[in-house]
Design a protein around this motif. Sequence first.
Motif, PDB file in Angstrom:
ATOM      1  N   THR A 152       7.840  16.950  61.387  1.00 49.31           N
ATOM      2  CA  THR A 152       8.306  16.698  62.746  1.00 49.31           C
ATOM      3  C   THR A 152       7.491  17.507  63.748  1.00 49.31           C
ATOM      4  OG1 THR A 152       9.919  18.505  62.807  1.00 49.31           O
ATOM      5  CG2 THR A 152      10.641  16.405  61.841  1.00 49.31           C
ATOM      6  N   PHE A 153       7.619  17.131  64.994  1.00 50.91           N
ATOM      7  CA  PHE A 153       6.937  17.841  66.077  1.00 50.91           C
ATOM      8  C   PHE A 153       7.352  19.309  66.091  1.00 50.91           C
ATOM      9  CE2 PHE A 153       6.757  19.411  70.435  1.00 50.91           C
ATOM     10  CZ  PHE A 153       5.513  18.982  70.868  1.00 50.91           C
ATOM     11  N   TRP A 154       8.659  19.561  65.910  1.00 47.48           N
ATOM     12  CA  TRP A 154       9.177  20.931  65.992  1.00 47.48           C
ATOM     13  C   TRP A 154       8.764  21.756  64.770  1.00 47.48           C
ATOM     14  CZ3 TRP A 154      10.081  21.393  70.758  1.00 47.48           C
ATOM     15  CH2 TRP A 154      10.648  20.346  71.489  1.00 47.48           C
ATOM     16  N   ASP A 155       8.663  21.113  63.615  1.00 48.00           N
ATOM     17  CA  ASP A 155       8.168  21.819  62.434  1.00 48.00           C
ATOM     18  C   ASP A 155       6.716  22.246  62.649  1.00 48.00           C
ATOM     19  OD1 ASP A 155      10.516  21.665  61.008  1.00 48.00           O
ATOM     20  OD2 ASP A 155       9.984  19.804  59.979  1.00 48.00           O
ATOM     21  N   TYR A 156       5.940  21.352  63.242  1.00 55.08           N
ATOM     22  CA  TYR A 156       4.538  21.676  63.521  1.00 55.08           C
ATOM     23  C   TYR A 156       4.455  22.877  64.455  1.00 55.08           C
ATOM     24  CZ  TYR A 156      -0.332  21.132  64.959  1.00 55.08           C
ATOM     25  OH  TYR A 156      -1.667  21.361  65.215  1.00 55.08           O
ATOM     26  N   ALA A 157       5.286  22.872  65.500  1.00 52.89           N
ATOM     27  CA  ALA A 157       5.270  23.966  66.467  1.00 52.89           C
ATOM     28  C   ALA A 157       5.650  25.291  65.813  1.00 52.89           C
ATOM     29  CB  ALA A 157       6.217  23.658  67.622  1.00 52.89           C
ATOM     30  N   SER A 158       6.588  25.241  64.873  1.00 55.94           N
ATOM     31  CA  SER A 158       7.023  26.476  64.225  1.00 55.94           C
ATOM     32  C   SER A 158       5.968  27.044  63.289  1.00 55.94           C
ATOM     33  CB  SER A 158       8.319  26.231  63.434  1.00 55.94           C
ATOM     34  OG  SER A 158       8.087  25.357  62.330  1.00 55.94           O
ATOM     35  N   HIS A 159       5.039  26.196  62.832  1.00 60.89           N
ATOM     36  CA  HIS A 159       3.980  26.632  61.928  1.00 60.89           C
ATOM     37  C   HIS A 159       2.674  26.959  62.654  1.00 60.89           C
ATOM     38  CE1 HIS A 159       6.636  24.735  58.920  1.00 60.89           C
ATOM     39  NE2 HIS A 159       6.084  25.588  58.078  1.00 60.89           N
ATOM     40  N   GLU A 160       2.588  26.593  63.926  1.00 58.40           N
ATOM     41  CA  GLU A 160       1.363  26.803  64.686  1.00 58.40           C
ATOM     42  C   GLU A 160       1.666  27.635  65.941  1.00 58.40           C
ATOM     43  OE1 GLU A 160      -1.639  25.988  63.847  1.00 58.40           O
ATOM     44  OE2 GLU A 160      -1.119  24.856  62.046  1.00 58.40           O
ATOM     45  N   PRO A 161       1.582  28.965  65.839  1.00 56.81           N
ATOM     46  CA  PRO A 161       1.918  29.848  66.968  1.00 56.81           C
ATOM     47  C   PRO A 161       1.140  29.528  68.244  1.00 56.81           C
ATOM     48  CG  PRO A 161       1.655  31.120  64.950  1.00 56.81           C
ATOM     49  CD  PRO A 161       1.191  29.726  64.638  1.00 56.81           C
ATOM     50  N   LYS A 162      -0.155  29.200  68.101  1.00 54.36           N
ATOM     51  CA  LYS A 162      -0.963  28.900  69.278  1.00 54.36           C
ATOM     52  C   LYS A 162      -0.432  27.672  69.994  1.00 54.36           C
ATOM     53  CE  LYS A 162      -5.710  27.951  70.761  1.00 54.36           C
ATOM     54  NZ  LYS A 162      -7.129  27.781  70.310  1.00 54.36           N
ATOM     55  N   PHE A 163      -0.089  26.636  69.233  1.00 55.14           N
ATOM     56  CA  PHE A 163       0.463  25.427  69.836  1.00 55.14           C
ATOM     57  C   PHE A 163       1.829  25.708  70.437  1.00 55.14           C
ATOM     58  CE2 PHE A 163       3.444  21.901  69.405  1.00 55.14           C
ATOM     59  CZ  PHE A 163       2.850  20.970  70.225  1.00 55.14           C
ATOM     60  N   ASN A 164       2.654  26.466  69.736  1.00 59.59           N
ATOM     61  CA  ASN A 164       3.988  26.781  70.221  1.00 59.59           C
ATOM     62  C   ASN A 164       3.921  27.518  71.560  1.00 59.59           C
ATOM     63  OD1 ASN A 164       6.927  26.840  69.728  1.00 59.59           O
ATOM     64  ND2 ASN A 164       6.627  29.051  69.655  1.00 59.59           N
ATOM     65  N   HIS A 165       2.977  28.446  71.668  1.00 63.47           N
ATOM     66  CA  HIS A 165       2.790  29.189  72.913  1.00 63.47           C
ATOM     67  C   HIS A 165       2.340  28.259  74.040  1.00 63.47           C
ATOM     68  CE1 HIS A 165       1.821  32.512  75.590  1.00 63.47           C
ATOM     69  NE2 HIS A 165       0.603  32.017  75.754  1.00 63.47           N
ATOM     70  N   PHE A 167       2.837  25.033  74.209  1.00 58.88           N
ATOM     71  CA  PHE A 167       3.944  24.129  74.531  1.00 58.88           C
ATOM     72  C   PHE A 167       4.963  24.813  75.436  1.00 58.88           C
ATOM     73  CE2 PHE A 167       8.208  22.462  73.585  1.00 58.88           C
ATOM     74  CZ  PHE A 167       8.033  21.136  73.944  1.00 58.88           C
ATOM     75  N   ASN A 168       5.310  26.071  75.110  1.00 57.40           N
ATOM     76  CA  ASN A 168       6.272  26.798  75.941  1.00 57.40           C
ATOM     77  C   ASN A 168       5.724  27.029  77.347  1.00 57.40           C
ATOM     78  OD1 ASN A 168       8.401  27.044  74.112  1.00 57.40           O
ATOM     79  ND2 ASN A 168       7.517  28.861  73.162  1.00 57.40           N
ATOM     80  N   ASN A 169       4.432  27.317  77.443  1.00 54.18           N
ATOM     81  CA  ASN A 169       3.808  27.476  78.767  1.00 54.18           C
ATOM     82  C   ASN A 169       3.888  26.182  79.559  1.00 54.18           C
ATOM     83  OD1 ASN A 169       3.133  30.148  78.561  1.00 54.18           O
ATOM     84  ND2 ASN A 169       1.020  29.793  77.944  1.00 54.18           N
ATOM     85  N   ALA A 170       3.618  25.066  78.871  1.00 50.95           N
ATOM     86  CA  ALA A 170       3.654  23.759  79.530  1.00 50.95           C
ATOM     87  C   ALA A 170       5.048  23.467  80.072  1.00 50.95           C
ATOM     88  CB  ALA A 170       3.227  22.672  78.552  1.00 50.95           C
ATOM     89  N   MET A 171       6.072  23.700  79.247  1.00 50.81           N
ATOM     90  CA  MET A 171       7.443  23.439  79.670  1.00 50.81           C
ATOM     91  C   MET A 171       7.869  24.390  80.799  1.00 50.81           C
ATOM     92  SD  MET A 171       8.432  20.842  77.876  1.00 50.81           S
ATOM     93  CE  MET A 171       6.718  20.333  78.188  1.00 50.81           C
ATOM     94  N   THR A 172       7.449  25.654  80.699  1.00 53.82           N
ATOM     95  CA  THR A 172       7.805  26.635  81.718  1.00 53.82           C
ATOM     96  C   THR A 172       7.209  26.267  83.074  1.00 53.82           C
ATOM     97  OG1 THR A 172       8.015  28.454  80.139  1.00 53.82           O
ATOM     98  CG2 THR A 172       7.580  29.044  82.424  1.00 53.82           C
ATOM     99  N   ASN A 173       5.912  25.956  83.095  1.00 53.90           N
ATOM    100  CA  ASN A 173       5.254  25.621  84.355  1.00 53.90           C
ATOM    101  C   ASN A 173       5.816  24.352  84.970  1.00 53.90           C
ATOM    102  OD1 ASN A 173       3.619  27.850  84.102  1.00 53.90           O
ATOM    103  ND2 ASN A 173       1.908  26.741  83.216  1.00 53.90           N
TER     104      ASN A 173
END
Length: 208
Positions: A152-165, A167-173
Amino acid sequence: MDFDNENHSAKLLRAQIHIFNQTFGFINSMSLKCAMDLCIPDIIYKYGQPMALSQLIASLPIQPSKATFIHRLMRILTYNGLFSQHNVTENELEVSYALTDTSRLLLKDHPFSMTSLSQIILDPFLINTWLQLSTWFTNEDTTPFHTQNGMTFWDYASHEPKFNHLFNNAMTNDTQLTSSVVIEKCKGVFEGLESLVDVGGGTGTMAN
């Protein structure tokens, strides 16, 4: 087909153009990605005034043999409203470029920067997901993302710190931009509230 019918011919050509636009629309997205990869918005911003094409080319980290193609890239980006073009002389290549309201949102240090969001959406791992859409309709996977990546998208994010960071920046901005407008234009909606729940809030930017 009867091409003597002017109305029929016009409809046929409009239909052809529509398909062309749908087929080649990805060029706009990839040109945007290229502009971000080359940091063109930030380069023009740091210059402080409309930047001549020759000066822009000299500031880009590109192979000299590719310099003659930059004006074509800028032509697409200007047509799409990402930059404004100012003619220096009658020579087509003697032009300068300035930021627009749109490209200002691509500046890395802008408080409402959309760079992270665009980088995620235009990353090959998500682009390739869309190439699996027709395959997804024929299998039992929950999403095309799962068909492409096996998770899943969320599983990928949990395994890829760079992507997770990212993604969080994108949502925050994105949330900061949206919430600032909501607070400015719809402030009355919040008057009298004693509690507020940020559902699926991630880092809690909207609630804050």
